[in-house]
Design a protein around this motif. Structure first.
Motif, mmCIF file in Angstrom:
data_model
loop_
_atom_site.group_PDB
_atom_site.id
_atom_site.type_symbol
_atom_site.label_atom_id
_atom_site.label_comp_id
_atom_site.label_asym_id
_atom_site.label_seq_id
_atom_site.Cartn_x
_atom_site.Cartn_y
_atom_site.Cartn_z
ATOM 1 N N ASP A 56 5.639 -0.303 8.075
ATOM 2 C CA ASP A 56 5.226 0.986 7.529
ATOM 3 C C ASP A 56 6.468 1.854 7.409
ATOM 4 O O ASP A 56 7.279 1.920 8.337
ATOM 5 N N ARG A 57 6.616 2.533 6.287
ATOM 6 C CA ARG A 57 7.739 3.434 6.064
ATOM 7 C C ARG A 57 7.219 4.740 5.473
ATOM 8 O O ARG A 57 6.230 4.758 4.743
ATOM 9 N N PHE A 58 7.944 5.826 5.776
ATOM 10 C CA PHE A 58 7.604 7.142 5.245
ATOM 11 C C PHE A 58 8.730 7.607 4.329
ATOM 12 O O PHE A 58 9.898 7.266 4.539
ATOM 13 N N CYS A 59 8.381 8.395 3.336
ATOM 14 C CA CYS A 59 9.367 8.925 2.397
ATOM 15 C C CYS A 59 9.066 10.397 2.134
ATOM 16 O O CYS A 59 7.969 10.745 1.711
ATOM 17 N N PHE A 60 10.048 11.231 2.397
ATOM 18 C CA PHE A 60 9.970 12.645 2.053
ATOM 19 C C PHE A 60 10.303 12.754 0.574
ATOM 20 O O PHE A 60 11.422 12.478 0.156
ATOM 21 N N GLU A 61 9.297 13.101 -0.234
ATOM 22 C CA GLU A 61 9.466 13.215 -1.689
ATOM 23 C C GLU A 61 9.979 14.608 -2.014
ATOM 24 O O GLU A 61 9.208 15.547 -2.183
ATOM 25 N N ARG A 62 11.271 14.744 -2.077
ATOM 26 C CA ARG A 62 11.922 16.028 -2.304
ATOM 27 C C ARG A 62 12.142 16.295 -3.794
ATOM 28 O O ARG A 62 12.276 17.424 -4.216
ATOM 29 N N GLY A 63 12.211 15.233 -4.578
ATOM 30 C CA GLY A 63 12.557 15.391 -5.989
ATOM 31 C C GLY A 63 14.068 15.369 -6.145
ATOM 32 O O GLY A 63 14.811 15.401 -5.167
ATOM 33 N N ASP A 64 14.541 15.315 -7.373
ATOM 34 C CA ASP A 64 15.973 15.284 -7.644
ATOM 35 C C ASP A 64 16.536 16.696 -7.756
ATOM 36 O O ASP A 64 15.810 17.650 -8.060
ATOM 37 N N SER A 65 17.835 16.813 -7.539
ATOM 38 C CA SER A 65 18.508 18.108 -7.565
ATOM 39 C C SER A 65 19.834 18.002 -8.309
ATOM 40 O O SER A 65 20.317 16.910 -8.582
ATOM 41 N N VAL A 66 20.398 19.164 -8.597
ATOM 42 C CA VAL A 66 21.717 19.259 -9.215
ATOM 43 C C VAL A 66 22.603 20.124 -8.332
ATOM 44 O O VAL A 66 22.105 20.970 -7.582
ATOM 45 N N GLN A 100 0.863 -1.185 0.000
ATOM 46 C CA GLN A 100 0.000 0.000 0.000
ATOM 47 C C GLN A 100 0.895 1.229 0.000
ATOM 48 O O GLN A 100 1.953 1.247 0.632
ATOM 49 N N GLU A 101 0.469 2.284 -0.713
ATOM 50 C CA GLU A 101 1.240 3.522 -0.744
ATOM 51 C C GLU A 101 0.294 4.683 -0.966
ATOM 52 O O GLU A 101 -0.616 4.611 -1.794
ATOM 53 N N GLY A 102 0.499 5.760 -0.220
ATOM 54 C CA GLY A 102 -0.335 6.937 -0.389
ATOM 55 C C GLY A 102 0.360 8.183 0.120
ATOM 56 O O GLY A 102 1.307 8.127 0.901
ATOM 57 N N ILE A 103 -0.131 9.321 -0.326
ATOM 58 C CA ILE A 103 0.415 10.613 0.089
ATOM 59 C C ILE A 103 -0.306 11.042 1.365
ATOM 60 O O ILE A 103 -1.536 11.117 1.406
ATOM 61 N N VAL A 104 0.475 11.326 2.419
ATOM 62 C CA VAL A 104 -0.105 11.747 3.695
ATOM 63 C C VAL A 104 0.099 13.237 3.947
ATOM 64 O O VAL A 104 -0.498 13.801 4.867
ATOM 65 N N TYR A 105 0.928 13.889 3.134
ATOM 66 C CA TYR A 105 1.151 15.328 3.234
ATOM 67 C C TYR A 105 1.498 15.847 1.854
ATOM 68 O O TYR A 105 2.320 15.245 1.154
ATOM 69 N N ASP A 106 0.894 16.959 1.438
ATOM 70 C CA ASP A 106 1.137 17.514 0.109
ATOM 71 C C ASP A 106 1.031 19.035 0.169
ATOM 72 O O ASP A 106 -0.063 19.595 0.019
ATOM 73 N N ASN A 107 2.157 19.702 0.412
ATOM 74 C CA ASN A 107 2.210 21.157 0.427
ATOM 75 C C ASN A 107 3.663 21.554 0.163
ATOM 76 O O ASN A 107 4.486 21.498 1.058
#
Length: 192
Positions: free
Chosen positions: A36-46, A7-14
């Motif tokens: 259960d695991r959480f992931c901070f979706e930061r995106g990729d960077s340069v 199972q996977e879902g977004i628990v915070y979106d701002n």
């Protein structure tokens, strides 16, 4: 070894996202576990290590970073860096960041590496580059994007001073530490 994403879902979106996942994965002892695991979706960077040849200096940025106030006044020395958006080309993005943040025009780029910043909780990957410039390549204003409320200062530091800063544990940003170590190793410069 295998895993199954149950199972996977977004628990915070701002601005950023935090995902929660239920995962079943193999253990090294041949058992399995469900967690259960959480992931901070930061995106990729340069990010880029910039060496100014005619002054024998490395070029950094200095700006306020809220998460660092628990240790310092909040202003931190970093490599020039920025976030990738969508399927943006990392090489083009890093050149744009250099122009926006410190005002230099970069022509040739060397790819150093890509790495996860903190894989225990964040998805962010950084694509790290190297380039050499001269002081005459500073042809733009720099300082960051006003629309993004950035206030960025160029810090030009002679390589010898970078050694002292590094030796005294005054570089506190991971990508910058990695970049400086790479530079010192490439140029076979030893920290005394």
């Amino acid at each position: 070894m295998k895993y199954h994403l149950l199972q996977e879902g977004i628990v915070y979106d701002n601005v950023f996202q935090i995902k929660k996942a239920r995962i079943k994965h193999d253990l090294f002892n041949s058992d399995t576990i469900e967690v259960d695991r959480f992931c901070f979706e930061r995106g990729d960077s340069v990010a880029i290590v910039l060496y100014e040849k005619d002054t024998d200096s490395l070029l950094f940025t200095k700006q306020f970073r809220y998460p660092t106030i628990k240790e310092s006044d909040g202003w931190i020395l970093e490599l020039t860096a920025g976030s990738l958006e969508g399927n943006e080309d990392p090489e083009q993005r890093v050149k744009m960041e250099v122009e926006e943040e410190i005002g230099y025009q970069v022509n040739g780029l060397d790819f150093i590496s890509s790495f996860f910043v903190s894989p225990g909780g964040s998805s962010e990957r950084i694509f790290l580059y190297y380039a050499e410039v001269n002081s005459s390549d500073k042809v733009f204003k720099g300082g960051g994007m006003i629309a993004e409320k950035e206030d960025i200062q160029l810090v030009k530091m002679p390589v010898n001073d970078v050694h002292i800063l590094f030796k005294n544990n005054q570089v506190r940003d991971a990508k910058t530490i990695i970049g400086i170590q790479w530079f010192l190793g490439k140029h076979r410069i030893k920290i005394k």
